[in-house]
Design a protein around this motif. Structure first.
Motif, PDB file in Angstrom:
ATOM      1  N   ALA A 132      39.593   1.626  56.221  1.00  0.00           N
ATOM      2  CA  ALA A 132      39.219   2.964  55.763  1.00  0.00           C
ATOM      3  C   ALA A 132      38.617   2.915  54.359  1.00  0.00           C
ATOM      4  CB  ALA A 132      40.434   3.892  55.803  1.00  0.00           C
ATOM      5  N   VAL A 133      39.193   2.092  53.487  1.00  0.00           N
ATOM      6  CA  VAL A 133      38.652   1.945  52.130  1.00  0.00           C
ATOM      7  C   VAL A 133      37.231   1.394  52.195  1.00  0.00           C
ATOM      8  CG1 VAL A 133      38.854   0.618  49.974  1.00  0.00           C
ATOM      9  CG2 VAL A 133      40.871   1.702  50.980  1.00  0.00           C
ATOM     10  N   TYR A 134      37.014   0.365  53.005  1.00  0.00           N
ATOM     11  CA  TYR A 134      35.687  -0.241  53.095  1.00  0.00           C
ATOM     12  C   TYR A 134      34.660   0.759  53.619  1.00  0.00           C
ATOM     13  CZ  TYR A 134      38.464  -4.504  52.639  1.00  0.00           C
ATOM     14  OH  TYR A 134      39.339  -5.460  52.203  1.00  0.00           O
ATOM     15  N   GLU A 135      35.040   1.541  54.607  1.00  0.00           N
ATOM     16  CA  GLU A 135      34.111   2.547  55.133  1.00  0.00           C
ATOM     17  C   GLU A 135      33.790   3.598  54.077  1.00  0.00           C
ATOM     18  OE1 GLU A 135      34.887   4.037  59.083  1.00  0.00           O
ATOM     19  OE2 GLU A 135      35.606   2.057  59.719  1.00  0.00           O
ATOM     20  N   ARG A 136      34.795   4.015  53.301  1.00  0.00           N
ATOM     21  CA  ARG A 136      34.536   4.983  52.224  1.00  0.00           C
ATOM     22  C   ARG A 136      33.562   4.420  51.188  1.00  0.00           C
ATOM     23  NH1 ARG A 136      40.075   6.100  52.627  1.00  0.00           N
ATOM     24  NH2 ARG A 136      40.555   4.915  50.756  1.00  0.00           N
ATOM     25  N   LEU A 137      33.591   3.100  50.986  1.00  0.00           N
ATOM     26  CA  LEU A 137      32.690   2.467  50.020  1.00  0.00           C
ATOM     27  C   LEU A 137      31.274   2.301  50.564  1.00  0.00           C
ATOM     28  CD1 LEU A 137      35.014  -0.281  48.492  1.00  0.00           C
ATOM     29  CD2 LEU A 137      34.282   1.875  47.444  1.00  0.00           C
TER      30      LEU A 137
END
Length: 161
Positions: A132-137
């Motif tokens: 989820a963090v990577y997608e937000r980035l």
């Protein structure tokens, strides 16, 4: 405590620390039994000419609290170089403070400085929070690149470095 943050390149003398952080990451995704790497393997990889892998250590007041291991790659389909971020680890006590993003922004800035066009990483299927963090980035799942950051998203993240 000044909370001074800095990022430095790991050396072969950091092999034990790198190994410990990777082991803790493997523990986090319940895959420790699948980690045959030794401290000596890590030291040899860091000491090679050229190194088989590199690592960036994020330190708070001189104490390592997060790490990204990586190596340069080339995509024949994209026609440009990139950086493959192999492991991204943040100490449990330091999670939620933006250290993962800080390290990825550093990696994006390095990619841009090297003339590369992308960052690539993989995330364990069970590590939903990290995904989820990577997608937000701005990383996007891809059939040829499990997680890919490029173009405007790379520039945006690099600008944060």
């Amino acid at each position: 405590m000044t909370d001074a943050l800095s990022i430095r390149r790991a050396t072969p003398a950091d092999a034990e620390l790198v190994h410990r952080f990777v082991a803790r990451l493997e523990d986090h995704v319940h895959a420790r039994e699948a980690m045959p790497a030794t401290v000596e393997d890590i030291a040899r990889a860091l000491a090679g000419s050229p190194p088989a892998m590199l690592a960036e250590l994020l330190e708070r007041d001189g104490r390592p609290v997060a790490m990204a291991t990586w190596y340069p790659i080339f995509s024949t389909s994209l026609g440009c170089g990139g950086i493959f971020v192999l492991d991204l680890f943040v100490d449990d006590a330091e999670r939620g403070r933006g250290h993962g993003r800080r390290l990825l922004a550093h990696m994006a800035a390095m990619a841009r400085q090297r003339g590369d066009g992308f960052l690539k990483l993989e995330v364990d299927a069970s590590n939903h929070d990290a995904a989820a963090v990577y997608e937000r980035l701005g990383f996007t799942p891809s059939t040829s690149h499990p997680q890919l950051l490029m173009d405007a998203a790379l520039e945006r993240l690099a600008g944060d470095g």
